[in-house]
Scaffold this motif. Structure first.
Motif, PDB file in Angstrom:
ATOM      1  N   PRO A   1      -2.965   8.825   5.144  1.00 30.13           N
ATOM      2  CA  PRO A   1      -2.342   9.985   5.796  1.00 30.13           C
ATOM      3  C   PRO A   1      -0.833   9.850   5.898  1.00 30.13           C
ATOM      4  CG  PRO A   1      -3.554   8.638   7.379  1.00 30.13           C
ATOM      5  CD  PRO A   1      -3.942   8.156   6.009  1.00 30.13           C
ATOM      6  N   LEU A   2      -0.319   8.621   5.759  1.00 29.89           N
ATOM      7  CA  LEU A   2       1.127   8.407   5.853  1.00 29.89           C
ATOM      8  C   LEU A   2       1.866   9.016   4.663  1.00 29.89           C
ATOM      9  CD1 LEU A   2       1.230   4.700   7.099  1.00 29.89           C
ATOM     10  CD2 LEU A   2       1.084   6.802   8.430  1.00 29.89           C
TER      11      LEU A   2
ATOM     12  N   LYS B   1       2.041  15.808  12.309  1.00 34.61           N
ATOM     13  CA  LYS B   1       1.487  15.576  10.969  1.00 34.61           C
ATOM     14  C   LYS B   1       0.317  14.599  11.004  1.00 34.61           C
ATOM     15  CE  LYS B   1       5.545  16.399   8.006  1.00 34.61           C
ATOM     16  NZ  LYS B   1       6.468  15.777   7.025  1.00 34.61           N
ATOM     17  N   LEU B   2       0.437  13.560  11.850  1.00 39.27           N
ATOM     18  CA  LEU B   2      -0.550  12.483  11.862  1.00 39.27           C
ATOM     19  C   LEU B   2      -1.593  12.638  12.964  1.00 39.27           C
ATOM     20  CD1 LEU B   2       1.927   9.522  11.235  1.00 39.27           C
ATOM     21  CD2 LEU B   2       0.466  10.665   9.561  1.00 39.27           C
ATOM     22  N   ASN B   3      -1.419  13.685  13.775  1.00 42.28           N
ATOM     23  CA  ASN B   3      -2.371  13.966  14.861  1.00 42.28           C
ATOM     24  C   ASN B   3      -2.458  12.791  15.843  1.00 42.28           C
ATOM     25  OD1 ASN B   3      -4.215  15.561  16.279  1.00 42.28           O
ATOM     26  ND2 ASN B   3      -5.981  14.716  15.179  1.00 42.28           N
TER      27      ASN B   3
ATOM     28  N   GLU C   1       0.827  -1.209   0.000  1.00 44.08           N
ATOM     29  CA  GLU C   1       0.000   0.000   0.000  1.00 44.08           C
ATOM     30  C   GLU C   1       0.863   1.261   0.000  1.00 44.08           C
ATOM     31  OE1 GLU C   1      -3.254  -0.047  -0.340  1.00 44.08           O
ATOM     32  OE2 GLU C   1      -3.312  -2.250  -0.296  1.00 44.08           O
ATOM     33  N   ASN C   2       0.318   2.316  -0.622  1.00 41.80           N
ATOM     34  CA  ASN C   2       0.985   3.612  -0.548  1.00 41.80           C
ATOM     35  C   ASN C   2       1.049   4.059   0.908  1.00 41.80           C
ATOM     36  OD1 ASN C   2       1.536   4.038  -3.262  1.00 41.80           O
ATOM     37  ND2 ASN C   2      -0.500   4.840  -3.669  1.00 41.80           N
TER      38      ASN C   2
ATOM     39  N   LEU D   1      -1.806   3.379  14.092  1.00 50.03           N
ATOM     40  CA  LEU D   1      -2.055   3.998  12.790  1.00 50.03           C
ATOM     41  C   LEU D   1      -1.324   3.227  11.689  1.00 50.03           C
ATOM     42  CD1 LEU D   1      -3.387   6.508  11.397  1.00 50.03           C
ATOM     43  CD2 LEU D   1      -1.162   7.626  11.620  1.00 50.03           C
ATOM     44  N   ALA D   2      -0.093   2.825  11.975  1.00 52.12           N
ATOM     45  CA  ALA D   2       0.683   2.061  10.999  1.00 52.12           C
ATOM     46  C   ALA D   2       0.003   0.737  10.672  1.00 52.12           C
ATOM     47  CB  ALA D   2       2.098   1.820  11.531  1.00 52.12           C
TER      48      ALA D   2
END
Length: 218
Positions: free
Chosen positions: A145-146, A190-192, A86-87, A202-203
């Motif tokens: 968001p990454l 950046k990722l809040n 994944e992107n 999140l990862a």
């Protein structure tokens, strides 16, 4: 004869790939490493045409190893062979200097085709991965968001998800602990997220980190 170097922390994976490549006319596996540090060291000391690189390994990992090898030996063609499709990982890996990107679910013949293609001077990205990369460019609002992270931030994020501490990361990447923490806090902003645990969650949600326990290569 195309010489190939294998980098993966699982001996079983390396053995399987070696059998496939050694049975293929025109290809020869000339060495193996179980981590990014050993891969960088080996490539500094030996000539090789193509490196098959895993992404998620102990130590500096595949992304940082790719960046280092591409910097001092740009003639070496690196193919990332990983479970992460994944992107933003494919784009970041190619920006770091890789010539190819494949899923570990690729058929043996596709791995062989990729090796021959990058050795001939082309880039090779698995079609399904290339399609997702193209679609993300057409519809940037749907990106993970990454995607906002820099290559270095993404590398440090992956190391954090592996449980590495700031002191370990700073040592492995030759950065000061203060610099590593600066990257961490920039990622948090950046990722809040508020800390390493949220960062790891999140990862996992966005396919950057496999929550399943990995096989031991011992």
């Amino acid at each position: 004869m195309i010489s190939v170097f294998l980098v993966d922390d699982h001996e079983l994976v390396r053995t399987g790939i070696r059998h496939i490549l050694d049975d293929t006319k025109g290809l020869k596996v000339v060495g193996e490493a179980h981590c990014g540090e050993d891969a960088v060291k080996w490539c500094r000391q030996h000539p090789v045409d193509v490196v098959l690189m895993d992404m998620n390994m102990p130590g500096i990992g595949g992304l940082e190893a790719t960046r280092k090898i591409a910097r001092f030996a740009p003639a070496i063609k690196i193919i990332m062979l990983t479970i992460y499709t994944e992107n933003p990982l494919p784009a970041k890996v190619m920006q770091a200097g890789a010539a190819g990107y494949l899923s570990k679910g690729a058929a043996p013949q596709e791995v062989i085709c990729a090796i021959r293609a990058v050795h001939a001077g082309s880039r090779y990205i698995a079609s399904d991965i290339a399609q997702r990369m193209a679609l993300s460019q057409l519809a940037p609002h749907t990106e993970t968001p990454l995607a906002c992270l820099s290559e270095r931030e993404l590398q440090i994020m992956m190391m954090i998800t592996q449980g590495q501490k700031v002191t370990e990361i700073s040592e492995r990447l030759s950065l000061s602990p203060k610099t590593v923490n600066s990257y961490r806090y920039r990622m948090f902003s950046k990722l809040n997220v508020s800390g390493d645990v949220e960062l790891t969650h999140l990862a996992i949600r966005h396919g950057l980190f496999n929550a399943e326990p990995s096989m031991s290569s011992e």
